[in-house]
Design a protein around this motif. Structure first.
Motif, short mmCIF file in Angstrom:
data_model
loop_
_atom_site.label_atom_id
_atom_site.label_comp_id
_atom_site.label_asym_id
_atom_site.label_seq_id
_atom_site.Cartn_x
_atom_site.Cartn_y
_atom_site.Cartn_z
N HIS A 1 -2.95 6.07 2.94
CA HIS A 1 -3.37 4.90 3.71
C HIS A 1 -4.59 4.22 3.08
O HIS A 1 -4.63 3.00 2.94
CB HIS A 1 -3.67 5.31 5.14
CG HIS A 1 -4.13 4.17 6.00
ND1 HIS A 1 -3.30 3.14 6.38
CD2 HIS A 1 -5.34 3.89 6.53
CE1 HIS A 1 -3.96 2.28 7.10
NE2 HIS A 1 -5.21 2.71 7.22
N LEU B 1 -10.38 -8.10 10.12
CA LEU B 1 -9.09 -7.89 10.78
C LEU B 1 -8.36 -6.68 10.21
O LEU B 1 -7.80 -5.87 10.95
CB LEU B 1 -8.23 -9.16 10.61
CG LEU B 1 -6.89 -9.17 11.36
CD1 LEU B 1 -7.10 -9.02 12.86
CD2 LEU B 1 -6.14 -10.46 11.06
N MET B 2 -8.40 -6.52 8.89
CA MET B 2 -7.72 -5.38 8.26
C MET B 2 -8.39 -4.06 8.66
O MET B 2 -7.72 -3.05 8.86
CB MET B 2 -7.71 -5.55 6.74
CG MET B 2 -6.81 -6.67 6.27
SD MET B 2 -6.74 -6.76 4.48
CE MET B 2 -5.88 -5.24 4.12
N LEU B 3 -9.73 -4.08 8.78
CA LEU B 3 -10.42 -2.86 9.19
C LEU B 3 -10.04 -2.47 10.61
O LEU B 3 -9.86 -1.28 10.92
CB LEU B 3 -11.93 -3.05 9.07
CG LEU B 3 -12.49 -3.09 7.64
CD1 LEU B 3 -13.97 -3.42 7.67
CD2 LEU B 3 -12.25 -1.77 6.94
N CYS C 1 -10.61 -11.80 7.02
CA CYS C 1 -9.45 -10.95 6.69
C CYS C 1 -9.86 -9.49 6.61
O CYS C 1 -9.13 -8.60 7.07
CB CYS C 1 -8.83 -11.40 5.36
SG CYS C 1 -7.98 -12.99 5.46
N LEU C 2 -11.04 -9.23 6.02
CA LEU C 2 -11.53 -7.86 5.89
C LEU C 2 -11.75 -7.24 7.27
O LEU C 2 -11.35 -6.10 7.53
CB LEU C 2 -12.82 -7.84 5.08
CG LEU C 2 -13.48 -6.47 4.87
CD1 LEU C 2 -12.52 -5.54 4.15
CD2 LEU C 2 -14.77 -6.61 4.11
N ALA D 1 -4.75 0.49 1.34
CA ALA D 1 -5.68 -0.50 1.88
C ALA D 1 -6.57 -1.07 0.78
O ALA D 1 -6.78 -2.29 0.69
CB ALA D 1 -6.53 0.11 2.99
N THR E 1 -4.62 -3.45 -1.54
CA THR E 1 -4.38 -4.77 -0.94
C THR E 1 -5.65 -5.61 -0.94
O THR E 1 -5.65 -6.79 -1.28
CB THR E 1 -3.85 -4.61 0.50
OG1 THR E 1 -2.66 -3.81 0.48
CG2 THR E 1 -3.56 -5.97 1.12
N LEU E 2 -6.77 -4.98 -0.54
CA LEU E 2 -8.04 -5.71 -0.52
C LEU E 2 -8.44 -6.16 -1.93
O LEU E 2 -8.88 -7.28 -2.14
CB LEU E 2 -9.13 -4.81 0.07
CG LEU E 2 -9.15 -4.66 1.59
CD1 LEU E 2 -10.18 -3.61 1.98
CD2 LEU E 2 -9.45 -5.97 2.26
N ILE F 1 -7.18 -3.22 12.15
CA ILE F 1 -5.81 -2.71 12.10
C ILE F 1 -5.78 -1.33 11.47
O ILE F 1 -5.07 -0.43 11.92
CB ILE F 1 -4.91 -3.69 11.31
CG1 ILE F 1 -4.83 -5.02 12.05
CG2 ILE F 1 -3.52 -3.11 11.11
CD1 ILE F 1 -4.12 -6.11 11.27
N SER F 2 -6.60 -1.13 10.40
CA SER F 2 -6.65 0.17 9.73
C SER F 2 -7.14 1.25 10.69
O SER F 2 -6.58 2.35 10.73
CB SER F 2 -7.59 0.07 8.52
OG SER F 2 -7.82 1.34 7.97
N TRP G 1 -4.38 1.99 13.16
CA TRP G 1 -3.26 2.69 12.51
C TRP G 1 -3.63 4.15 12.22
O TRP G 1 -2.84 5.06 12.44
CB TRP G 1 -2.90 1.94 11.23
CG TRP G 1 -1.71 2.51 10.50
CD1 TRP G 1 -1.69 3.12 9.29
CD2 TRP G 1 -0.35 2.51 10.97
NE1 TRP G 1 -0.43 3.50 8.96
CE2 TRP G 1 0.43 3.14 9.97
CE3 TRP G 1 0.29 2.05 12.12
CZ2 TRP G 1 1.81 3.31 10.10
CZ3 TRP G 1 1.66 2.22 12.24
CH2 TRP G 1 2.40 2.85 11.24
#
Length: 708
Positions: free
Chosen positions: A342, A294-296, A291-292, A346, A349-350, A298-299, A302
């Motif tokens: 942002h 994937l979020m990085l 998850c981390l 982030a 959420t993490l 996307i971050s 973005w």
């Protein structure tokens, strides 16, 4: 139909992401998944719709774990669960007929049933029946006795080979003419037993099914020869020409894959056999890491997109405005606001996700440590070791709460503490981790050092500053000086609001490291700003320190020169109020109440079932909220208290509590969860919940809650 086949493609496409990589591919994947899943949902039969078709299904009565008949005479297995889920999704009514595979296959080819729940695909079979898209790839293996000496199928020429009548391996042996000595059996288990008893030379069977029987019946003299012989597509098969049923099966399968239901069913039946059922803690950590990552990604994408927009807007302003300096200031201000918003979103959420999972892990650690300590002599070394484990777990728990509090912008509980005592405790933690070339000098002679503080946060300040100083010293011989002194601020000397005139205690930490360049001194407290190499720092340490000092009503300043070291000066207002006496730990009291304990984490269920049972409580524990709900509905008067988690599969904790309260409004409810979510705070107001316990929970707190 094309939309649903595309949905299958999108679901499987994620397997290729590690090879292709890149944020664009991640974005394209999510868009594709969203479009196709929406299409599937639009075509999904609406709830309450009357089924428009009854489907007769033939299934092998003895082909576990794919399909078989249990002791109650019901059809069970992976194929059955998958087909039932598709039927529920697509509005089909199933009429299941069981029997030997040879008869079931004949019934399908003669049109006596509409379909069979599982059949291996082959071009020859496709001439008589129609196949759905494959729902699993089944590998077929050669099984031999340990003393047989056979390693390859080519060695079985003219040997006695066991196969199931009408099975794909039966077709394979006939087509390849390996041997005329074919031993036919009605089912895989009969073949395994024949081979294990010393009869015949080998058996050609599905790998998973063979492994299933070897494990179930503890057969140790047979092994599967690797690699597998054939990988076969396993599909639903329908009577020839029934394209409507094929389309409905394919559509239903695509919906289950997109929703994750397919993965859940497959893990249930094949997790152990396929070697994917890792211990729960490893799966939790792996899930967090994935998850981390994937979020990085996307971050990054973005942030990159936002920066492009900012640059475009800046160019437009530069063309329209006559004063370029004003345009540049607007650009910098906009970039800074976007970056801060942002990044803080982030990290929030993490922090919430990580806190939930690690609190579950800590809950098991604390529970087992408490059990171990109860069973050891209080004077023994083991008892002291368990006490140390519990103290470390408590620090970890407080640290997780601190990260959550910082990310959400809330204030942590503070109490009167002597700063010198907190520094001494923090240094005990740090001494073993500092390199030998770094000397620590302390001078804690302040006359008044009582402050209103959170001990964990003060330790965090000390740890971050000392580690930064040690990093700045590097491999050179150096020292770190930590000093406390009292200072008086007057109306003239107060430089930064909201500081007020009065007595303060100043903590000074000075090192002999390489110093900080003046050009970046104003940025060192910014989130994510770091001068360390990639992988050596996150840029959050000094940002956390600044936030903690501010929450304590203090002020932090830095003084540094290149190659001459750095000094951090932190001042805290001296506390002049009354000190709160710490209550003695409450005694652990047992009881005889009947408790229904619900949590989807197996370790948490096991440890609390043992603890509460040892205290005299009558405990019924369940890892499945649906099973627990069924138990309660059957005998609602059987339980006095329900202890439940919030974030669970199948049934959400709040939904379960509402359903329980509808049946028994007087039942006592204790919520035992990793974090208190916003949804819980909004939805629990009218549910009359006894109390909320945040994991990990001590035995004392749990028994206190049960005594309420």
């Amino acid at each position: 139909m094309d939309d649903f086949r595309n949905a299958i493609f999108c679901t499987d496409f994620i397997k290729q992401l590690p090879q292709t990589g890149g944020p664009f591919i991640v974005l394209i994947f999510f868009i594709c998944l969203h479009i196709n899943y929406a299409a599937a949902a639009d075509n999904h039969p609406k709830p309450g719709k009357t089924p428009d078709r009854i489907v007769t299904v033939g299934t092998d009565h003895d082909y576990p774990p794919f399909e078989y008949v249990d002791e109650q005479g019901s059809a069970q297995g992976f194929n059955i669960d998958l087909l039932k889920s598709i039927a529920e999704t697509m509005g089909l009514t199933l009429k299941i007929t069981t029997g030997p595979w040879k008869e079931i296959r004949s019934a399908l080819e003669n049109g006596q049933v509409n379909m069979v729940s599982g059949m291996y695909y082959s071009p020859e079979r496709n001439m008589n029946v129609d196949f759905s898209v494959p729902f699993i790839q089944v590998h077929l293996s050669m099984f031999t006795r340990d003393d047989s000496g056979f390693h390859k199928i080519s060695e079985l020429k003219n040997k006695e080979i066991i196969v199931q009548t009408g099975d794909i391996m039966h077709d394979y042996v006939l087509s390849t003419q390996i041997t005329p000595k074919i031993i036919e059996v009605d089912n895989t288990l009969d073949g395994i037993r024949l081979l294990a008893s010393g009869k015949h030379d080998a058996a050609l069977l599905p790998n998973l099914q063979g492994q299933y029987f070897l494990r179930k019946y503890d057969i140790t003299n047979i092994r599967a020869v690797q690699p597998v012989i054939i990988g076969q597509k396993y599909c639903f098969a329908v009577t020839e020409g029934d394209r409507e049923l094929i389309d409905m099966l394919d559509q239903g399968l695509s919906i289950l894959k997109a929703s994750g239901k397919y993965r859940e069913i497959r893990e249930h039946w094949f997790g152990v056999l396929e070697g994917t059922n890792y211990p729960l803690h490893y799966r939790t950590v792996l899930g967090i890491l994935l998850c981390l990552i994937l979020m990085l990604l996307i971050s990054w994408f973005w942030t990159w997109t936002l920066r492009r927009l900012v640059r475009k807007k800046t160019r437009q302003l530069a063309d329209e405005l006559s004063e370029r300096k004003q345009a540049e200031k607007e650009k910098e201000a906009l970039e800074e606001r976007l970056r801060q918003v942002h990044k803080m979103e982030a990290i929030g959420t993490l922090a919430a996700g990580i806190a939930h999972d690690f609190n579950n892990i800590l809950s098991a650690i604390v529970g087992y440590a408490q059990l171990a300590r109860q069973e050891t002599d209080s004077e023994s070394r083991a008892y002291k070791d368990m006490t140390a484990v519990l103290e470390s777990a408590d620090r970890a728990k407080k640290l997780i709460r601190q990260i959550l509090t910082y990310s959400r912008g809330t204030k942590q509980e503070q109490q009167a503490e002597h700063l010198s005592f907190l520094i001494k405790g923090g240094m005990q933690l740090l001494k073993t981790s500092l390199p030998a070339n770094v000397e620590i000098i302390t001078d804690l002679q302040a006359k008044t050092d009582l402050i209103l503080a959170n001990a964990t946060q003060i330790h965090q300040i000390l740890i971050n500053l000392v580690i930064n100083s040690a990093h700045a010293i590097g491999l050179n011989q150096g020292r770190i000086e930590i000093r406390l002194r009292n200072i008086e601020l007057t109306q003239k000397t107060v430089s930064v609001p909201p500081l007020m005139p009065g007595t303060y205690v100043e903590l000074t930490l000075t090192d002999t490291g390489h110093g900080i360049d003046k050009s970046i001194q104003e940025r060192i407290f910014d989130p994510f700003f770091t001068t360390k190499q990639r992988g050596q720092g996150t840029g959050m340490g000094l940002s956390l320190v600044h936030g903690i000092v501010k929450d304590h009503g203090g002020q932090i300043q830095v003084k540094s020169r290149l190659n001459q070291g750095t000094s951090f000066h932190i001042i805290f207002p001296v506390y002049t109020g009354a000190q709160v006496e710490i209550d003695a730990p409450a005694p652990i009291m047992g009881g005889s109440e009947r408790i229904l304990f619900i949590d989807d984490e197996k370790d948490v269920v096991d440890v609390w079932e043992r603890i509460l049972t040892s205290l005299g409580y009558q405990v019924t524990a369940s890892e499945s909220p649906r099973t627990a709900m069924d138990l309660f509905q059957q005998s609602p008067e059987k339980f006095d208290v329900i202890i439940t988690d919030l974030d669970m599969p199948q049934i959400n904790g709040l939904s379960l509590i509402r359903a329980v309260k509808d049946i028994r409004p007087d039942i006592r409810i204790i919520v035992h969860s990793g974090i208190k979510t916003r949804e819980y705070e909004q939805g629990a107001a009218d549910l009359d919940i006894t109390c909320f316990l945040q994991k990990p929970v001590s035995i004392e707190k749990m028994t206190q809650a049960l005594q309420k």
